[in-house]
Design an enzyme around this catalytic site. Structure first.
Site: not given
Length: 116
Positions: A9-11, A13-14
């Protein structure tokens, strides 16, 4: 093998995953929330970047801790380790372990220099 540690859910990380995929850099993804964090991995990361660098005091998890736990983590290395093991989302992320070094956070220039 390069390993990317993060949470789905971490932007940021995406963004890191997208950068690695775009440049065809092979890597393994380790979701800290789903796959967890053990003492061996935590000590490896601490040895590479230091405890203060790993502790994310801006995270939602940090803000949900009571003041005593926050103080313990700031003043006591063992307290910080215990909290991180119990709450892996207290680690700054993403964490990219190349084998030679660990990159904390997403830095496009550093990712671009990775072997493809």
């Amino acid at each position: 093998m390069i390993t990317l540690y993060g949470i789905k859910t971490c932007d940021t990380c995406r963004k890191a995953r997208k950068a690695l995929d775009t440049q065809d850099t092979p890597y393994r993804y380790h979701d800290l929330r789903e796959q967890g964090l053990d003492e061996t991995l935590l000590e490896h990361l601490v040895d590479r970047v230091g405890l203060a660098t790993l502790l994310n005091t801006r995270s939602t998890t940090w803000r949900s801790l009571d003041a005593a736990d926050q103080q313990s983590a700031k003043n006591d290395a063992e307290g910080a380790r215990s909290l991180m093991l119990a709450n892996p989302t207290l680690l700054k992320r993403p964490l990219l372990d190349t084998g030679d070094r660990v990159i904390v956070g997403f830095k496009h220039d550093e990712y671009a220099d990775l072997p493809h």
